[in-house]
Write an enzyme that holds these catalytic residues in place. Structure first.
Site, PDB file in Angstrom:
ATOM      1  N   GLY A 339      37.763  21.452 -25.904  1.00 30.02           N
ATOM      2  CA  GLY A 339      36.879  21.931 -25.813  1.00 30.02           C
ATOM      3  C   GLY A 339      36.268  22.565 -26.844  1.00 30.02           C
ATOM      4  CD1 TRP A 342      30.888  19.351 -25.204  1.00 30.17           C
ATOM      5  CD2 TRP A 342      30.755  20.760 -25.666  1.00 30.17           C
ATOM      6  NE1 TRP A 342      30.053  19.310 -24.785  1.00 30.17           N
ATOM      7  CE2 TRP A 342      29.557  20.193 -24.974  1.00 30.17           C
ATOM      8  CE3 TRP A 342      31.181  22.493 -26.107  1.00 30.17           C
ATOM      9  CZ2 TRP A 342      28.666  21.411 -24.141  1.00 30.17           C
ATOM     10  CZ3 TRP A 342      29.903  23.168 -25.098  1.00 30.17           C
ATOM     11  CH2 TRP A 342      29.065  22.744 -24.621  1.00 30.17           C
ATOM     12  CG  HIS A 343      32.291  25.080 -28.669  1.00 30.36           C
ATOM     13  ND1 HIS A 343      32.823  24.855 -27.719  1.00 30.36           N
ATOM     14  CD2 HIS A 343      30.848  25.580 -27.754  1.00 30.36           C
ATOM     15  CE1 HIS A 343      32.466  25.339 -26.329  1.00 30.36           C
ATOM     16  NE2 HIS A 343      31.377  25.923 -26.708  1.00 30.36           N
ATOM     17  N   GLY A 344      31.489  21.566 -31.589  1.00 26.03           N
ATOM     18  CA  GLY A 344      30.885  20.835 -33.778  1.00 26.03           C
ATOM     19  C   GLY A 344      31.970  19.659 -33.748  1.00 26.03           C
ATOM     20  CG  PHE A 490      27.883  24.196 -30.200  1.00 25.37           C
ATOM     21  CD1 PHE A 490      27.996  24.162 -31.438  1.00 25.37           C
ATOM     22  CD2 PHE A 490      27.480  25.461 -29.969  1.00 25.37           C
ATOM     23  CE1 PHE A 490      28.176  24.286 -32.758  1.00 25.37           C
ATOM     24  CE2 PHE A 490      28.006  26.364 -30.893  1.00 25.37           C
ATOM     25  CZ  PHE A 490      27.931  26.188 -32.368  1.00 25.37           C
TER      26      PHE A 490
END
Length: 490
Positions: A339, A342-344, A490
């Site tokens: 997770g 996933w943001h970057g 993102f």
């Protein structure tokens, strides 16, 4: 195209009346879907039309995959699951290539890949919103395979021949519906596709639209954009950070915590309000997260659509908490690590997710060891202590979002310990003026949860209209410098 831009307001002003044209019979639904597809394509491609190539490819690919899954389930050939698994792999491969190729090449031994090839891969621009529409595509494939969409919808999505165009349009609308295309909320397929039907002007709840849009634009334009002008000081470089005043550093950090909430929650509220205008209900994305008394509770309140997606499509399939304590802790770690990533496509985001996973695992361990029921009543002291711990843990971890590197994070803590106290400056003033609405918003949330009678009296139509008028006035007279939404990256 930004929600807070003139081109978007023009697009909305043109699209909305055309959307509700009184057309006969089945043509109304067809017209509305096609118009939303055209508006969504224009919205997405406004600054970079080439991005439509990848988005269009994703729509076509997933429409074919859904049709194949439904067909093989209908004839009971046993090949539906391979089509679903292959589709998941294909979508993740696209995401990995465009978003994570650079970071993956970075961990390979030096010289294994020619430097020219590495430089070329890293020069590929990140398609805006690819993480969000990839998650939509994955939800689509998995929900259809699990038969979580209605029978009527499955029949429509499984059309072949000439009628395939209708199912392709519906599936594409789910993936590229412009209010949630770029930064969510992440909508599960089973919660959206069944809503695709003829929409009627008189069904719009304009009171709800006003509430969502006014609150959303206020949080973004007045709060987040003004705070951003101050919190940019946290990126001035390690040397300057290490020599900064601790009071101002903490004011800037608190300000960034308020900014990222106001920015993302503002976007989500605008998206929900726009969805209602076009007859679609998008999920709530925030539930007063800074009221949380634990990291576990924080993830029940922050970015709810992502938390639900990770739970349903990753945590539970991994085994959840059904396979013993050790496996549960491992699952928590994997979900939060992925997770975070996933943001970057940077290791600092993986670190952010990992640390949240560590906090979740520790809280779960302590809760089980003490034999407490997670939601049992607690004393006022423990409640306040839990809130202080959670707010500061979450806020300190936001440093990984903002800081360009670990050296800057270390320099921030060096500045906190410098002892160079001076008179509070502009950061503290900005925190009070522009952070105040975030505090007021959460106080309102506390009243709703703990004093519903009092909060009910505060929702008198005249009082609510007065507050909204004041918010609109502040948006018009004191906007921050226009800037994109934080979660666009993102």
């Amino acid at each position: 195209m930004l929600f807070n831009s003139l081109p978007f307001l023009v697009l909305l002003a043109v699209t909305l009346p055309l959307y509700y044209l009184p057309l006969p019979g089945k043509w109304s639904k067809v017209w509305q879907v096609l118009l939303l597809l055209a508006a969504s394509a224009l919205f997405y491609a406004w600054e970079e039309p080439r991005l439509l190539i990848l988005l269009g490819f994703s729509c076509v690919m997933n429409a074919v995959l859904v049709e194949r899954i439904i067909y093989h389930q209908r004839v009971e050939s046993g090949k539906a699951k391979p089509w679903m698994v292959g589709g998941v792999i294909a979508n993740l491969a696209l995401l990995a290539f465009f978003k994570y190729a650079g970071i993956l090449l970075g961990i390979l031994p030096h010289g294994l890949i020619p430097q020219e090839a590495v430089a070329w891969v890293r020069s590929i621009p990140l398609p805006i919103g690819i993480s969000f529409y990839t998650f939509h595509a994955l939800s689509l494939l998995i929900d259809v395979h699990r038969r979580h969409v209605s029978g009527e919808t499955r029949a429509r999505l499984g059309h072949q021949g000439a009628r395939r165009a209708s199912s392709f349009a519906d599936l594409s609308l789910y993936i590229i519906f412009f209010p949630q295309l770029v930064a969510g909320p992440i909508v599960k397929a089973r919660n959206f596709i069944d809503q695709i039907r003829e929409k009627i002007w008189t069904d719009i709840d304009w009171v709800q639209v006003r509430r969502y849009l006014v609150a959303g634009y206020f949080l973004k334009i007045f709060v987040a954009d003004n705070l951003a002008e101050q919190t940019a000081m946290l990126t001035i470089g390690p040397k300057a950070l290490a020599e900064s005043d601790p009071v101002n550093l903490m004011a800037l950090l608190y300000g960034y915590g308020f900014q990222i909430f106001a920015d993302f929650a503002g976007y989500s509220l605008i998206a929900i309000g726009l969805g209602i205008m076009f007859g679609y209900r998008l999920p709530e994305n925030f539930d007063f997260p800074y009221l949380s008394r634990s990291i576990t509770e924080f993830w029940r309140r922050w970015h709810l659509s992502l938390s639900a997606w990770l739970r349903d499509y990753l945590y539970i399939p991994l085994g959840g908490n059904r396979k013993g304590s050790g496996r549960t802790y491992l699952n928590l770690f994997l979900v939060m690590f992925l997770g975070g990533l996933w943001h970057g496509a940077e290791w600092k985001f993986a670190l952010w997710g990992t640390l949240h996973g560590v906090f979740l695992a520790i809280e779960r361990f302590l809760t089980r060891r003490r034999g407490k029921i997670e939601d049992a009543p607690v004393s006022a002291f423990h409640s306040i202590a839990g809130w202080i711990y959670t707010f500061h843990a979450v806020t300190l971890l936001w440093l990984t979002f903002l800081m360009p590197d670990m050296a800057s994070i270390r320099a921030f803590f060096t500045g906190l310990a410098s002892g160079k106290f001076s008179m509070p400056g502009q950061p503290l003033f900005s925190l009070a003026v522009y952070g105040g609405p975030v505090i007021a918003y959460h106080l309102w949330g506390w009243l709703k949860e703990h004093r519903p009678g009092m909060s009910g009296r505060l929702t008198h139509p005249l009082l609510e209209a007065t507050v909204h008028a004041a918010m609109v006035f502040l948006v018009i007279t004191n906007p921050g410098a226009p800037r994109g939404f934080i979660y666009f990256q993102f």
